[in-house]
Design a protein around this motif. Structure first.
Motif, PDB file in Angstrom:
ATOM      1  N   UNK A  66       0.852  -1.188   0.000  1.00 22.07           N
ATOM      2  CA  UNK A  66       0.000   0.000   0.000  1.00 22.07           C
ATOM      3  C   UNK A  66       0.884   1.233   0.000  1.00 22.07           C
ATOM      4  N   UNK A  67       0.348   2.316  -0.535  1.00 23.48           N
ATOM      5  CA  UNK A  67       1.100   3.568  -0.542  1.00 23.48           C
ATOM      6  C   UNK A  67       0.777   4.371   0.717  1.00 23.48           C
ATOM      7  N   UNK A  68       1.266   5.605   0.766  1.00 26.93           N
ATOM      8  CA  UNK A  68       1.102   6.440   1.950  1.00 26.93           C
ATOM      9  C   UNK A  68      -0.328   6.829   2.269  1.00 26.93           C
ATOM     10  N   UNK A  69      -1.223   6.713   1.315  1.00 25.51           N
ATOM     11  CA  UNK A  69      -2.636   7.032   1.563  1.00 25.51           C
ATOM     12  C   UNK A  69      -3.499   5.767   1.563  1.00 25.51           C
ATOM     13  N   UNK A  70      -2.845   4.642   1.845  1.00 22.93           N
ATOM     14  CA  UNK A  70      -3.527   3.357   2.023  1.00 22.93           C
ATOM     15  C   UNK A  70      -4.214   2.827   0.764  1.00 22.93           C
ATOM     16  N   UNK A  71      -3.732   3.221  -0.413  1.00 22.23           N
ATOM     17  CA  UNK A  71      -4.239   2.636  -1.654  1.00 22.23           C
ATOM     18  C   UNK A  71      -3.371   1.435  -1.999  1.00 22.23           C
ATOM     19  N   UNK A  72      -4.019   0.343  -2.400  1.00 21.02           N
ATOM     20  CA  UNK A  72      -3.303  -0.889  -2.696  1.00 21.02           C
ATOM     21  C   UNK A  72      -2.591  -0.854  -4.046  1.00 21.02           C
ATOM     22  N   UNK A  73      -1.484  -1.554  -4.107  1.00 21.34           N
ATOM     23  CA  UNK A  73      -0.721  -1.751  -5.346  1.00 21.34           C
ATOM     24  C   UNK A  73      -0.443  -3.242  -5.471  1.00 21.34           C
ATOM     25  N   UNK A  74      -0.824  -3.832  -6.594  1.00 19.33           N
ATOM     26  CA  UNK A  74      -0.509  -5.223  -6.872  1.00 19.33           C
ATOM     27  C   UNK A  74       0.306  -5.234  -8.151  1.00 19.33           C
ATOM     28  N   UNK A 131       5.563   4.774  -7.065  1.00 19.65           N
ATOM     29  CA  UNK A 131       5.620   4.344  -5.668  1.00 19.65           C
ATOM     30  C   UNK A 131       7.026   3.861  -5.322  1.00 19.65           C
ATOM     31  N   UNK A 132       7.599   3.019  -6.179  1.00 19.90           N
ATOM     32  CA  UNK A 132       8.950   2.518  -5.904  1.00 19.90           C
ATOM     33  C   UNK A 132       9.988   3.644  -5.946  1.00 19.90           C
ATOM     34  N   UNK A 133       9.798   4.616  -6.830  1.00 25.12           N
ATOM     35  CA  UNK A 133      10.712   5.766  -6.871  1.00 25.12           C
ATOM     36  C   UNK A 133      10.630   6.565  -5.573  1.00 25.12           C
ATOM     37  N   UNK A 134       9.433   6.672  -5.019  1.00 24.55           N
ATOM     38  CA  UNK A 134       9.269   7.364  -3.736  1.00 24.55           C
ATOM     39  C   UNK A 134      10.017   6.613  -2.636  1.00 24.55           C
ATOM     40  N   UNK A 135       9.872   5.293  -2.618  1.00 26.55           N
ATOM     41  CA  UNK A 135      10.596   4.496  -1.641  1.00 26.55           C
ATOM     42  C   UNK A 135      12.105   4.632  -1.819  1.00 26.55           C
ATOM     43  N   UNK A 136      12.550   4.703  -3.082  1.00 24.96           N
ATOM     44  CA  UNK A 136      13.980   4.735  -3.383  1.00 24.96           C
ATOM     45  C   UNK A 136      14.661   5.989  -2.841  1.00 24.96           C
ATOM     46  N   UNK A 137      13.904   7.020  -2.542  1.00 22.71           N
ATOM     47  CA  UNK A 137      14.502   8.229  -1.967  1.00 22.71           C
ATOM     48  C   UNK A 137      15.174   7.934  -0.632  1.00 22.71           C
ATOM     49  N   UNK A 138      14.718   6.897   0.050  1.00 27.30           N
ATOM     50  CA  UNK A 138      15.293   6.519   1.341  1.00 27.30           C
ATOM     51  C   UNK A 138      16.439   5.512   1.224  1.00 27.30           C
ATOM     52  N   UNK A 139      16.714   5.029   0.013  1.00 22.39           N
ATOM     53  CA  UNK A 139      17.781   4.058  -0.165  1.00 22.39           C
ATOM     54  C   UNK A 139      19.132   4.752  -0.120  1.00 22.39           C
ATOM     55  N   UNK A 140      20.141   4.029   0.327  1.00 18.23           N
ATOM     56  CA  UNK A 140      21.474   4.627   0.462  1.00 18.23           C
ATOM     57  C   UNK A 140      22.152   4.865  -0.886  1.00 18.23           C
ATOM     58  N   UNK A 141      21.770   4.116  -1.899  1.00 21.59           N
ATOM     59  CA  UNK A 141      22.346   4.287  -3.234  1.00 21.59           C
ATOM     60  C   UNK A 141      21.238   4.465  -4.257  1.00 21.59           C
ATOM     61  N   UNK A 142      21.556   5.215  -5.313  1.00 17.65           N
ATOM     62  CA  UNK A 142      20.593   5.413  -6.386  1.00 17.65           C
ATOM     63  C   UNK A 142      20.493   4.152  -7.233  1.00 17.65           C
ATOM     64  N   UNK A 143      19.290   3.714  -7.488  1.00 16.67           N
ATOM     65  CA  UNK A 143      19.035   2.591  -8.389  1.00 16.67           C
ATOM     66  C   UNK A 143      17.911   3.022  -9.324  1.00 16.67           C
TER      67      UNK A 143
END
Length: 171
Positions: A66-74, A131-143
């Motif tokens: 789910x994303x930050x506003x509780x919408x599902x992603x499959x 959604x994954x790009x938003x999560x990737x902002x917290x990753x230590x390396x750019x992917x």
């Protein structure tokens, strides 16, 4: 290679049980059952192709979150290697298909000449990528994170494609 198992969708199991027990379902339910079954078959056809990859990778099938506003992603498949992440939406449709970015449409011309419109997988896979790009902002390396639509049916004629997302046949 590490792979998460592809599950049979709960709705498909439900419809399979109804059919085995001879419980009558309407035309709409039969159509939904048929689409779910075709979707799973298509995803499993594409899954066979991943086995030929020689690079270390992870595969997450039927990834749900789910994303930050509780919408599902499959997400049908998320491919992860050290160089990039790829979100894959699999479509198992026949006939001729066309994608229209301006109208956000995905349409099919069946062999019998009937046009059908479906939910646009381009919009869907773009939402997953974002959604994954938003999560990737917290990753230590750019992917880099990419998205694609794979057509599982080798007999499908791919007409107009999206300029936003690569669309190609599994072969």
């Amino acid at each position: 290679m590490i792979v998460t198992a592809r599950r049979t969708p709960d709705q498909l199991v439900y419809y399979d049980v109804l059919n085995r027990r001879g419980i009558g379902v309407g035309e709409e339910e039969r159509a939904k059952h048929s689409r779910l079954r075709a979707g799973l078959i298509g995803e499993r056809l594409v899954d066979r192709e991943w086995k030929e990859l020689k690079v270390p990778h992870y595969l997450f099938h039927d990834f749900q979150t789910v994303n930050g506003v509780e919408q599902g992603h499959q997400m049908d498949t998320v491919f992860v290697c050290k160089h990039f992440v790829l979100v894959v939406e699999v479509k198992n449709v026949s006939g001729r298909i066309d994608f229209d970015d301006e109208r956000h449409q995905f349409v099919r011309l069946r062999d019998d000449g009937v046009w059908e419109s479906f939910r646009n997988p381009v919009d869907q896979v773009k939402r997953h990528k974002e959604l994954l790009e938003e999560w990737a902002l917290d990753w230590s390396e750019y992917v880099p994170i990419e998205a694609a639509i794979v057509i599982a049916n080798p007999n499908t004629v791919i007409g107009r494609v999206s300029a936003e997302v690569p669309i190609f046949n599994v072969s």
